[in-house]
Enzyme design. Structure first.
Site: not given
Length: 417
Positions: A165, A305, A316, A337, A342, A403
């Site tokens: 991502c 994010h 975060e 998002k 996403h 990831f």
């Protein structure tokens, strides 16, 4: 050596909120959700039956029918976003040196639809190998960059970054570095993804990463809300034209903003989960600030994010609090998002565009779908819940995490000659 300045001269987007940049930005400011019941395949037997699809996408607007069949949807979306950006930047009329114009693109997965269709077709057959000759060229993640370069004849640096991502943010950082080092004049950068299919929904669903709020898809993406239950899968594409400042000035280009710096880091912690204390996020934002020669007080907005997962959102927020200290309370923070879902490898591209437009327009897009405060978050942090906010935005930061622990952040600032 003296590093060159890098500015942004063109934007293009295909998103769940609209098929161009203007509609995308309008959708963000109006708090529009791109989530709805899946139409791209029959998802009735899946635990998650909704996603943020790109609506009304017609590849025939950009490719003839024969050519379109050679491209997976993720490459078609890439071409569409680049066409808008190239026109926006006036590249077709100014005709830059093709050997000094490149394409650095990002995709976390690539042609998943093509891979799925070909393997399922083989499995349904009698064992005789019958594969489409375009199977591999449609599926490989780097092919979007190749198609873009061939479409416009750009012969400069050309490759695809793959870091889950964080892919398209890494692509933008690479483009920024190539230009400021003098290795190119212009680079089309960004990313595309099209994983709303049986394998994408099934795979992420098996990991319990997706929201299962099938009764109310539009409110399913709830970053920083107490009742968040996972992310909403999205698809789309974003293209950003990065250009060396002197080159842009010489051709009279419109300049949106300037790229100030970029940072990268690794969590080195877990296959899919972010570090619980936000160590990787802290490091990547620190690296971006250092690269830009900025302090925490110079940043006005962070496009986080913020995926709407139980573990990711707090980590975060902890990193922001630790790094920014008291400066965290004068920031606006938002997760777009909540509206787009996403987009995996394309998330960084469309979120960078949102960040650029926040700087240009002095307006912060909201984090929608906030209903219940979560005591895990510092109540003094401004997550820009539910409504956009007007404020001066001199500089803004965009975070993407992938990831494998891949982290990438970029900083954009107002352009000053």
């Amino acid at each position: 050596m003296q590093l060159k300045r890098v500015v942004i001269t063109g934007l293009g987007a295909q998103t769940p909120l609209g098929n161009n940049v203007a509609d995308y930005w309008s959708g963000l400011l109006s708090g529009k959700s791109g989530a709805a019941t899946i139409t791209l395949f029959d998802a009735s037997k899946f635990k998650t039956r909704f996603a943020c699809e790109v609506k009304n996408f017609d590849p025939g607007l950009y490719l003839d029918r024969k050519e379109a069949r050679k491209l997976d949807r993720f490459s078609q979306l890439a071409i569409a976003a680049c066409e808008e950006a190239v026109n926006d930047a006036g590249l077709l009329t100014s005709k830059p040196d093709p050997d000094r114009t490149g394409v650095i693109w990002g995709s976390g997965i690539g042609g998943l639809r093509t891979f799925l269709d070909e393997v399922m077709g083989y499995a349904r057959g009698d064992g005789t190998p019958r594969f489409n000759p375009f199977f591999i060229p449609k599926m490989i993640a780097d092919i979007a960059a190749g198609h873009i370069s061939m479409r416009y004849g750009f012969r400069g640096p050309n490759f695809c970054t793959v870091s889950a991502c964080a892919s398209s943010t890494n692509a933008i950082i690479d483009a920024f570095n190539y230009i400021r080092l003098g290795m190119a004049d212009i680079i089309l950068s960004g990313g595309s993804e099209a994983a709303v299919n049986e394998a994408g929904i099934g795979g992420f669903g098996a990991m319990h990463a997706l929201s299962e709020r099938n009764d109310d898809p539009e409110t399913a993406s709830r970053p920083f809300d107490l009742d968040r239950d996972g992310f909403v899968l999205g698809e789309g594409s974003g293209c950003i034209i990065l250009e060396e400042l002197g080159h842009a000035q010489a051709r009279g280009a419109k300049i949106y903003a300037e790229v100030a710096g970029g940072g990268m880091s690794a969590d080195a912690y877990h296959l899919t989960a972010t570090h619980p204390e936000g160590l990787g996020a802290f490091n990547v934002m620190t690296n971006a600030l250092r690269d830009a020669g900025m302090k925490t007080g110079d940043i006005d907005y962070i496009n986080v994010h913020g995926t709407s997962t139980p573990v990711g959102d707090p980590s975060e927020a902890k990193a922001i609090g630790k790094l920014f200290g008291e400066d965290a309370y004068r920031l606006n923070i938002s997760s777009t998002k909540s509206m787009t879902g996403h987009l995996l490898g394309a998330a960084g591209a469309i979120e960078a565009i949102a960040t650029i437009l926040a700087v240009v327009n002095d307006e912060i897009p909201p984090t929608i779908n906030h209903f219940t405060d979560d005591p895990a978050f510092d109540p003094k942090l401004n997550f820009t819940f539910n409504q956009p906010q007007k404020r001066e935005v001199k500089a803004a930061l965009s975070n993407t995490f992938g990831f494998g622990g891949h982290n990438a952040s970029i900083i954009v600032k107002k352009y000053k000659p």
